[in-house]
Design a protein around this motif. Structure first.
Motif, PDB file in Angstrom:
ATOM      1  N   ASN A   8       0.825  -1.209   0.000  1.00 10.52           N
ATOM      2  CA  ASN A   8       0.000   0.000   0.000  1.00 10.52           C
ATOM      3  C   ASN A   8       0.861   1.262   0.000  1.00 10.52           C
ATOM      4  O   ASN A   8       0.643   2.187  -0.795  1.00 10.52           O
ATOM      5  CB  ASN A   8      -0.908  -0.022   1.232  1.00 10.52           C
ATOM      6  N   GLY A  11       3.129   1.611  -3.142  1.00  9.96           N
ATOM      7  CA  GLY A  11       2.282   2.080  -4.235  1.00  9.96           C
ATOM      8  C   GLY A  11       2.017   3.569  -4.150  1.00  9.96           C
ATOM      9  O   GLY A  11       2.054   4.284  -5.164  1.00  9.96           O
ATOM     10  N   ALA A  12       1.771   4.062  -2.933  1.00  9.44           N
ATOM     11  CA  ALA A  12       1.557   5.502  -2.759  1.00  9.44           C
ATOM     12  C   ALA A  12       2.803   6.287  -3.142  1.00  9.44           C
ATOM     13  O   ALA A  12       2.714   7.359  -3.753  1.00  9.44           O
ATOM     14  CB  ALA A  12       1.162   5.794  -1.312  1.00  9.44           C
ATOM     15  N   LEU A  14       5.063   5.361  -5.346  1.00  8.50           N
ATOM     16  CA  LEU A  14       5.174   5.332  -6.806  1.00  8.50           C
ATOM     17  C   LEU A  14       4.214   6.332  -7.438  1.00  8.50           C
ATOM     18  O   LEU A  14       4.556   7.024  -8.401  1.00  8.50           O
ATOM     19  CB  LEU A  14       4.887   3.925  -7.321  1.00  8.50           C
ATOM     20  N   GLY A  15       2.998   6.403  -6.883  1.00  7.20           N
ATOM     21  CA  GLY A  15       2.046   7.385  -7.394  1.00  7.20           C
ATOM     22  C   GLY A  15       2.558   8.810  -7.213  1.00  7.20           C
ATOM     23  O   GLY A  15       2.419   9.646  -8.103  1.00  7.20           O
ATOM     24  N   VAL A  27      -3.117  10.975 -11.010  1.00  9.42           N
ATOM     25  CA  VAL A  27      -2.837   9.707 -10.337  1.00  9.42           C
ATOM     26  C   VAL A  27      -4.114   9.080  -9.794  1.00  9.42           C
ATOM     27  O   VAL A  27      -4.353   7.872  -9.947  1.00  9.42           O
ATOM     28  CB  VAL A  27      -1.814   9.920  -9.201  1.00  9.42           C
ATOM     29  N   ARG A  31      -5.756   5.526 -10.896  1.00  8.32           N
ATOM     30  CA  ARG A  31      -5.966   4.521  -9.842  1.00  8.32           C
ATOM     31  C   ARG A  31      -7.404   4.027  -9.821  1.00  8.32           C
ATOM     32  O   ARG A  31      -7.654   2.830  -9.701  1.00  8.32           O
ATOM     33  CB  ARG A  31      -5.589   5.129  -8.486  1.00  8.32           C
ATOM     34  N   ASN A  69      -8.815  10.057  -1.546  1.00  6.90           N
ATOM     35  CA  ASN A  69      -7.606   9.883  -2.347  1.00  6.90           C
ATOM     36  C   ASN A  69      -7.021  11.216  -2.810  1.00  6.90           C
ATOM     37  O   ASN A  69      -5.800  11.419  -2.778  1.00  6.90           O
ATOM     38  CB  ASN A  69      -7.895   8.987  -3.549  1.00  6.90           C
ATOM     39  N   TYR A  73      -3.291  12.464  -1.615  1.00  7.30           N
ATOM     40  CA  TYR A  73      -2.199  12.701  -2.557  1.00  7.30           C
ATOM     41  C   TYR A  73      -1.794  14.165  -2.595  1.00  7.30           C
ATOM     42  O   TYR A  73      -0.613  14.489  -2.760  1.00  7.30           O
ATOM     43  CB  TYR A  73      -2.583  12.197  -3.947  1.00  7.30           C
ATOM     44  N   ALA A 193       1.404   5.478 -12.154  1.00 12.49           N
ATOM     45  CA  ALA A 193       0.042   5.581 -11.633  1.00 12.49           C
ATOM     46  C   ALA A 193      -0.663   4.229 -11.664  1.00 12.49           C
ATOM     47  O   ALA A 193      -1.412   3.878 -10.743  1.00 12.49           O
ATOM     48  CB  ALA A 193      -0.743   6.618 -12.436  1.00 12.49           C
ATOM     49  N   CYS A 196       0.625   2.252  -8.899  1.00 12.87           N
ATOM     50  CA  CYS A 196       0.006   2.744  -7.675  1.00 12.87           C
ATOM     51  C   CYS A 196      -1.368   2.116  -7.480  1.00 12.87           C
ATOM     52  O   CYS A 196      -1.712   1.667  -6.384  1.00 12.87           O
ATOM     53  CB  CYS A 196      -0.103   4.268  -7.736  1.00 12.87           C
ATOM     54  N   SER A 200      -1.667  -0.197  -4.333  1.00  7.51           N
ATOM     55  CA  SER A 200      -2.369   0.464  -3.235  1.00  7.51           C
ATOM     56  C   SER A 200      -3.836   0.070  -3.142  1.00  7.51           C
ATOM     57  O   SER A 200      -4.487   0.391  -2.136  1.00  7.51           O
ATOM     58  CB  SER A 200      -2.265   1.990  -3.371  1.00  7.51           C
TER      59      SER A 200
END
Length: 271
Positions: A8, A11-12, A14-15, A27, A31, A69, A73, A193, A196, A200
């Motif tokens: 999780n 992934g965040a 990477l986003g 992103v 997602r 989300n 972000y 993305a 992510c 995630s």
């Protein structure tokens, strides 16, 4: 459980690496689309025949997911992954404490409050907007828990989750079209993305289902406390966002507070 929490937060991270090209909105859009593309073919939800009392939590979840989300972000972009995820983590903690009058739970909430003060270190240089976005994400996560509980009582299995992902994707498609018209995506940004979305959303969901078949729910709930720590490590290693000592202390206090509340709830349930 380790795989779920680590996936999780990686992934965040990477986003967040794609923010420079497509921003948090891009992103989140990717997602949402990835989640629907994976879940809907597997579950094959039926939209026909859904009652009004089933549609209400679905539509509310679509809004809450988008807010959660986007705020998370946007907060990551301003204050970093570790701080943003830790603040967001106050959402489920608040839900757990809200219905309690026990001293242990109240003490856990007070400890979390101290952790927030230590973590954010209020002062002239504090990013108030970033912290506010993190707290909005926390509020949305708390609403998500309550709405998901309601939806789980009204629709069987993964049906409600799949319908929610489908409606969310449909809502985000026009947003994505407009956004990417003015923010030309790169192949790398889209790949980040997509990763992510998979790491995630999909990987944690599958891993959580497998974990809950093998461990008690209270163990699972307590173990989720390590998410802020994973977030801090992912931010440090992947995004080069080192934390100061007071930030680590604040994260630690909030993590401990969640463990205290989770263990207290387990004892109450056993009693």
């Amino acid at each position: 459980m380790v795989a779920s929490s680590a996936s999780n937060q990686v992934g965040a991270a990477l986003g967040a690496s794609a923010f420079g090209a497509i921003g948090p909105i891009g992103v989140v859009a990717v997602r949402q689309l990835v989640t629907a593309l994976v879940l809907v073919p597997v579950v094959r939800p039926r939209l026909r025949g859904l009652r009004a009392d089933q549609w209400r939590p679905i539509l509310a979840l679509v809004v809450v997911l988008g807010v959660m989300n986007l705020c998370l972000y946007a907060a990551i972009e301003r204050i970093g992954l570790g701080l943003a995820v830790t603040l967001e983590f106050l959402g489920p903690l608040t839900v757990a404490v809200a219905s309690s009058r026990r001293a242990m739970d109240i003490g856990g909430a007070m400890l979390a409050g101290i952790g927030v003060v230590v973590l954010t270190d209020p002062g002239p240089s504090t990013d108030v907007i970033g912290i506010t976005l993190g707290l909005l994400a926390a509020t949305a996560w708390g609403c998500y828990i309550l709405l998901n509980r309601t939806l789980g009582q009204r629709l069987p299995g993964l049906h409600g989750t799949a319908v929610t992902s489908l409606v969310a994707a449909a809502a985000w498609i026009p947003i994505a079209v407009v956004w990417f018209t003015f923010h030309a995506p790169t192949a790398t940004a889209i790949a980040l993305a997509v990763a992510c979305g998979l790491m995630s959303s999909i990987v944690p969901y599958v891993a959580d289902l497998l974990a809950l078949r093998r461990v008690p729910a209270y163990v699972f709930g307590t173990f989720t406390s390590i998410n802020p720590i994973w977030a801090a490590l992912a931010g440090w290693l992947l995004l080069r966002q080192p934390l100061d000592v007071h930030e680590w202390v604040g994260i630690g206090l909030i993590v401990i507070s969640n463990g205290v509340v989770s263990s207290a709830q387990f004892r109450r349930g056993r009693g």
